[in-house]
Design an enzyme around this catalytic site. Sequence first.
Site, mmCIF file in Angstrom:
data_model
loop_
_atom_site.group_PDB
_atom_site.id
_atom_site.type_symbol
_atom_site.label_atom_id
_atom_site.label_comp_id
_atom_site.label_asym_id
_atom_site.label_seq_id
_atom_site.Cartn_x
_atom_site.Cartn_y
_atom_site.Cartn_z
ATOM 1 N N SER A 182 12.745 33.544 -35.283
ATOM 2 C CA SER A 182 13.979 33.878 -35.985
ATOM 3 C C SER A 182 14.931 32.676 -35.923
ATOM 4 O O SER A 182 14.565 31.590 -36.365
ATOM 5 C CB SER A 182 14.590 35.144 -35.373
ATOM 6 N N ASP A 397 8.962 42.272 -42.458
ATOM 7 C CA ASP A 397 10.040 41.734 -41.629
ATOM 8 C C ASP A 397 11.364 42.370 -42.024
ATOM 9 O O ASP A 397 11.821 42.215 -43.161
ATOM 10 C CB ASP A 397 10.092 40.210 -41.780
ATOM 11 N N HIS A 435 10.099 42.091 -37.642
ATOM 12 C CA HIS A 435 10.746 40.810 -37.367
ATOM 13 C C HIS A 435 10.282 40.236 -36.026
ATOM 14 O O HIS A 435 10.645 40.753 -34.974
ATOM 15 C CB HIS A 435 12.265 40.986 -37.380
#
Length: 509
Positions: A182, A397, A435
């Site tokens: 991320s 995601d 995610h």
Amino acid sequence: MSWILDPIISLINYVPDVSQDSRPIPCAALQTLRLENTVITTATHIPGDKVLIKVPGSCSGAALVTASICRVHFIVNTTSTSRVHAEAWLPDEWYGRFLGVGNRGVGGCIDYDMIDYGSSLHFAAVGSDNGHDGNDDPSFAEPEVVNDFAFRAVHVEAVIGKQIVEAYYGRPHSKSYYLGCSTGGRQGIQAALRYPEDFDGILAGAPAVDWNHLMGWMVMLGIYIGAPNAATSPSVILFELWEVVAAEIMKQCDALDGVEDGIITEPDDCHFKPSVLLCSQDKTTDCLTEPQIAALEKIYQPLLGSKKELLYPRYDPGTAVMGGWLLYFRGDIMPMSDIWYKTVVLKDPNFDFSNFNLSTIALAEKVNPGGISTFDGDLSAFKKRGGKLITYHGRADTGIASGISKRYYNLVAETMGMRNLDSFYRLFLVPGMSHCMGGRGAAYFGQFGFETNAVNTTRGNILLALVDWVENGAAPDTIVGTAYDGTQRSHCRFPQKSVWDGEKFNCQV
Ligand SMILES: [Ca+2]
């Protein structure tokens, strides 16, 4: 001693450590080490064995120590108005490797899970707070603090961390690695772009590259369903209705890949038509109004600029089934982009998001605080120094559209004039993963430390795969992921596709 993967990582060549007694200095003596612009605040030996320790900062309060380590906390004054807090976890049983780790969200928290994971795999692991404390630190308004966040904190942890490692073990590291997802994925790409010498191997998951457009896209997703005035908006979609939307998306698209398993292998093939959910005289429950349908149509289209140019790829259909609505579709402005625009871009704590539009996004891209965009395709310096880059992205995601990872890969190929980047850069797409982790897909493959059901091989653990590639030239063709129910699936490297042959999925060009 360590709880994971010892037999496997020992298959990879390494130089055995000197014994603890013959080290040049004991752990506590690191407090007297003098390094540029750096204060070493504590250096304490911790015997490990899953000890819970108190940690500084406002993020977590406690952290788990798995391996027996020398724990070093240090502060680097990056400028007169900014500083980075960091920790190095130096395992007693060191295999000679350095590992820098990244952050998540708007940073501000040392990722103790990641450095614990690294040190339990015998890396000397270093992580920082990314230059500020917590996710709403007002110091984020200071430009040098943004510079730490945008590019400098990971560089500092590499440069100073490596010196601490050498002082403690009496010899320099052999190879250096980076691990993050991320925001941490973006930091990894930024390291390859700006400081190509820092890491031999970089593992950058679901990277938040093209940051300015990502922040704008997050705001727009909220606005589509009525934020910041969702309470009175006709387009707001409440929690229960997202369940209906998720079921309809699966009805339309799950079987496109040949198997009805709750996973849409290739979301780009899914052209979800929300209009079938329109309420009528005959259908008054589990249905949507015209403004709600219009909102869904926008959510599942790419974000285009004022000249119809692509600003950001679309939200992946199939993600709603993962609870994605909890992140962006609660009817407010996502806190992360709220902070970013008010504190960093606009410097206006009273900014009214009713006035947010494409020109606000264009302004952010123009200002580009700290050069944070991270959307430069020139990785030639990293390639030239022999660096290896692995990225991965879940196709369900909830936070960052997986299309951005394809887009960045293609940008690098185009910029460097290469049709195939396999020699130094591989992207693995993970169907059904949310995610960075989680979801229905085969989402356990060693990208974080708490995945005890990952396959214990260099093909089932993506960090070990990177080590094998850097040190032995064994590039990974596929990554084997394991799902929560124990089923496994090989994840393909882009641009290969995962294709069902009637019995199993295969990777095909
Ligand atoms: Ca399917």
